[in-house]
Write a protein that holds these residues in place. Structure first.
Motif, mmCIF file in Angstrom:
data_model
loop_
_atom_site.group_PDB
_atom_site.id
_atom_site.type_symbol
_atom_site.label_atom_id
_atom_site.label_comp_id
_atom_site.label_asym_id
_atom_site.label_seq_id
_atom_site.Cartn_x
_atom_site.Cartn_y
_atom_site.Cartn_z
ATOM 1 N N SER A 274 0.778 -1.818 0.173
ATOM 2 C CA SER A 274 0.419 0.179 -0.336
ATOM 3 C C SER A 274 0.754 1.126 -0.154
ATOM 4 O O SER A 274 0.700 2.223 -0.713
ATOM 5 C CB SER A 274 -0.635 -0.235 1.309
ATOM 6 O OG SER A 274 -1.744 1.471 1.282
ATOM 7 N N PHE A 275 2.705 1.226 0.497
ATOM 8 C CA PHE A 275 2.958 2.221 1.252
ATOM 9 C C PHE A 275 3.744 2.594 -0.644
ATOM 10 O O PHE A 275 2.997 3.972 -1.108
ATOM 11 C CB PHE A 275 3.989 2.448 1.667
ATOM 12 C CG PHE A 275 5.041 3.570 2.296
ATOM 13 C CD1 PHE A 275 4.628 4.632 3.350
ATOM 14 C CD2 PHE A 275 6.439 3.275 1.532
ATOM 15 C CE1 PHE A 275 5.141 5.201 4.042
ATOM 16 C CE2 PHE A 275 6.855 4.678 1.883
ATOM 17 C CZ PHE A 275 6.602 5.350 2.732
ATOM 18 N N LEU A 276 4.090 1.266 -1.265
ATOM 19 C CA LEU A 276 4.148 1.579 -2.385
ATOM 20 C C LEU A 276 3.747 2.293 -3.716
ATOM 21 O O LEU A 276 3.331 3.166 -4.380
ATOM 22 C CB LEU A 276 5.272 0.234 -2.898
ATOM 23 C CG LEU A 276 6.530 -0.006 -2.845
ATOM 24 C CD1 LEU A 276 6.712 -1.295 -3.095
ATOM 25 C CD2 LEU A 276 7.102 1.252 -3.867
ATOM 26 N N GLU A 277 2.070 2.056 -3.760
ATOM 27 C CA GLU A 277 1.128 2.460 -4.318
ATOM 28 C C GLU A 277 1.087 3.587 -4.610
ATOM 29 O O GLU A 277 0.676 4.152 -5.242
ATOM 30 C CB GLU A 277 -0.609 1.407 -4.014
ATOM 31 C CG GLU A 277 -0.002 -0.010 -4.597
ATOM 32 C CD GLU A 277 -0.231 -0.337 -5.903
ATOM 33 O OE1 GLU A 277 -0.890 0.479 -6.338
ATOM 34 O OE2 GLU A 277 0.847 -0.454 -7.126
ATOM 35 N N THR A 278 0.726 3.851 -2.900
ATOM 36 C CA THR A 278 0.519 5.777 -2.905
ATOM 37 C C THR A 278 1.998 6.430 -3.662
ATOM 38 O O THR A 278 1.048 7.404 -3.542
ATOM 39 C CB THR A 278 0.507 5.888 -1.271
ATOM 40 O OG1 THR A 278 -0.797 4.739 -0.397
ATOM 41 C CG2 THR A 278 -0.175 7.005 -0.787
ATOM 42 N N LEU A 279 2.776 6.471 -3.250
ATOM 43 C CA LEU A 279 4.172 6.308 -3.712
ATOM 44 C C LEU A 279 4.038 6.864 -4.861
ATOM 45 O O LEU A 279 3.466 7.820 -5.947
ATOM 46 C CB LEU A 279 5.211 5.387 -3.115
ATOM 47 C CG LEU A 279 5.956 6.265 -2.162
ATOM 48 C CD1 LEU A 279 7.491 5.370 -1.326
ATOM 49 C CD2 LEU A 279 6.444 7.668 -1.851
ATOM 50 N N ILE A 280 3.580 5.576 -5.772
ATOM 51 C CA ILE A 280 3.594 5.357 -6.931
ATOM 52 C C ILE A 280 2.439 6.357 -7.800
ATOM 53 O O ILE A 280 2.205 7.492 -8.608
ATOM 54 C CB ILE A 280 3.691 4.415 -7.946
ATOM 55 C CG1 ILE A 280 4.896 3.309 -8.050
ATOM 56 C CG2 ILE A 280 3.300 4.042 -8.756
ATOM 57 C CD1 ILE A 280 5.179 2.241 -7.474
ATOM 58 N N SER A 281 1.146 5.962 -7.510
ATOM 59 C CA SER A 281 0.162 6.849 -7.788
ATOM 60 C C SER A 281 0.327 8.164 -7.156
ATOM 61 O O SER A 281 -0.796 9.337 -8.236
ATOM 62 C CB SER A 281 -1.550 6.106 -6.928
ATOM 63 O OG SER A 281 -1.460 5.886 -5.423
ATOM 64 N N ASN A 282 1.091 8.441 -6.277
ATOM 65 C CA ASN A 282 1.051 10.076 -6.252
ATOM 66 C C ASN A 282 1.921 10.711 -6.331
ATOM 67 O O ASN A 282 2.474 12.015 -6.920
ATOM 68 C CB ASN A 282 1.294 10.743 -4.414
ATOM 69 C CG ASN A 282 -0.377 10.429 -3.634
ATOM 70 O OD1 ASN A 282 -0.945 11.575 -4.078
ATOM 71 N ND2 ASN A 282 -0.893 9.368 -3.951
ATOM 72 N N GLY A 283 2.807 9.953 -8.323
ATOM 73 C CA GLY A 283 3.402 10.585 -8.941
ATOM 74 C C GLY A 283 4.947 10.481 -8.949
ATOM 75 O O GLY A 283 6.018 10.868 -9.723
ATOM 76 N N ALA A 284 5.686 9.448 -7.793
ATOM 77 C CA ALA A 284 6.921 9.571 -6.991
ATOM 78 C C ALA A 284 7.274 7.998 -7.764
ATOM 79 O O ALA A 284 6.147 6.966 -7.921
ATOM 80 C CB ALA A 284 7.171 9.105 -5.878
ATOM 81 N N ASN A 285 8.382 7.932 -8.831
ATOM 82 C CA ASN A 285 9.482 7.286 -9.025
ATOM 83 C C ASN A 285 9.495 6.085 -7.621
ATOM 84 O O ASN A 285 10.544 6.379 -6.740
ATOM 85 C CB ASN A 285 10.244 7.915 -9.788
ATOM 86 C CG ASN A 285 10.757 6.950 -10.926
ATOM 87 O OD1 ASN A 285 10.907 5.972 -11.162
ATOM 88 N ND2 ASN A 285 11.014 8.558 -11.712
ATOM 89 N N ALA A 286 9.059 4.731 -7.511
ATOM 90 C CA ALA A 286 9.451 3.601 -6.600
ATOM 91 C C ALA A 286 9.432 2.996 -6.135
ATOM 92 O O ALA A 286 9.248 1.681 -7.016
ATOM 93 C CB ALA A 286 8.647 4.143 -5.425
#
Ligand code: SAH
Ligand code: SF4
Length: 346
Positions: free
Chosen positions: A310-322
């Protein structure tokens, strides 16, 4: 009894080891030490035996106390011991196109990050430039004899992510970079310096001639969260670290990395992920998410799989490269600091 390791002598001054010999002997030795390292002085075939004997068993500035392998031989961990008793850890990792060594810059660390085995141990001393470079040279000498199947047969990448805070040992780390890049011929693009956010060190590194990669260990996306995990945040608050990292990016044009160790209940909320995404976008940085490797002296636990996801998904859906960083060598305590901890507590 052994003499001084030639790695502890600046490469330009190696002639002092053999004052009566022509200078090309020092050049030959420098080649062996920095360009094609070997495990023993005996293997320096173009040096006369008397000179090889002068070096003798003092070639390395440390002894190999522990040598462990994991991941079917693709991960190798060493605990080196220097004559004064200092423990130096390095981890070698073979990938398809890279052979990466994670090296230490200090014995222990004074930064005291709560979740880190090295930090829990406190600070012992700085490593000399030669002790830093010798970890890389040892790995190359080792690989020459025992290559990792399917990986490059020499060190292609160096990461300063072992024990210690490299930018708190600035001058020696700088000299180690000079030797690795200018003397050994390693590309600056193959080197990553990881820092917990020593702002003046980041600023100095930005002024050096080498465009090495910079990784910044954030672990918290606001001062309150970060200060609980990283005491240095009280001295250099998050915004000053972000600004220094931005200055580094502007000066070098090298993509920044943000390191984020996920700890259950401490920094693994979707709110933190959203705030982190804002920072990552601002810095155009790549976020490496690492699941906590639990340490015996702390009750901190890694986040569970769903939370990590979920942490990764949230990062990515908020435009971060992760990405989630692959963990290596867990069965040999390859998280830096842990092998030493075990050898000291058993
Ligand atoms: N002092 C520097 C470099 C050494 S630590 C720094 O902090 O960046 C290298 C990385 O290992 C850091 O990102 C740190 O957060 C991470 N680390 C330390 N202890 C860890 C642990 N127990 N589990 C997972 N990662 C850890
Ligand atoms: Fe030191 Fe890095 Fe560990 Fe923090 S995470 S205590 S800075 S080695």
């Amino acid at each position: 009894m052994s003499g001084t390791s030639p790695y502890l002598i600046p490469p330009e001054d190696l002639g002092t080891l053999f004052p009566d010999e022509p200078s090309f002997r020092a050049d030959q030795l420098r080649e062996w030490l920095y360009r094609s390292p070997v495990l023993t002085a005996d293997e320096m075939t173009n040096l006369p035996s008397s000179l090889r004997e002068t070096i003798g068993d003092a070639l390395w500035p440390f002894e190999v106390e522990v040598d462990q392998s994991a991941d079917n031989g693709r991960t190798r961990k060493w605990l080196f011991r220097s004559p004064d008793g200092a423990a130096i850890e390095a981890v070698l990792m073979g990938y398809r196109k890279r052979t990466t060594i994670c090296i230490s810059s200090q014995v222990g660390c004074a930064m005291g990050c709560t979740f880190c085995a090295t930090g829990q141990f406190g600070f012992d001393r700085h490593l000399e430039a030669g002790e830093i470079v010798a970890q890389v040279a040892y790995a190359n000498a080792f690989l020459r004899r025992f290559p990792i199947a399917g990986s490059p047969d020499h060190v292609t990448n160096v990461v300063y992510m072992g024990m210690g805070e490299p930018l708190a040992n600035y001058d020696r780390v700088r000299e180690s970079l000079r030797r690795l890049i200018d003397v050994s011929g390693l590309s600056a693009r193959s080197v990553t310096v990881s820092t917990v956010g020593v702002v003046p060190g980041i600023q100095r590194l930005a002024d050096e001639p080498w465009p090495v990669y910079l990784a910044v260990s954030l672990h918290g996306a606001d001062d309150e969260t970060r200060s609980r995990l990283v005491p240095l945040n009280d001295r250099y608050p998050l915004e000053t670290v972000i600004e220094a990292a931005k200055g580094y990016f502007d000066s070098k044009g090298r993509r920044l990395s943000i390191e984020w160790t996920l700890i259950a209940g401490a920094n693994d909320s979707d709110d933190q992920a959203r705030k982190l995404a804002v920072i990552a976008r601002r810095l155009r940085a790549h976020v490496n998410v690492i699941a906590l490797n639990p340490t015996p002296l702390s009750a901190d636990r890694p986040s569970d799989g769903d939370r990590i996801h979920s942490f990764l998904e949230t990062l990515i859906s908020n435009g971060a490269n992760a990405t989630l960083r692959e963990t290596r060598g867990q069965e040999i305590d390859a998280a830096c600091g842990q092998l030493r901890l075990r050898s000291a507590t058993e």
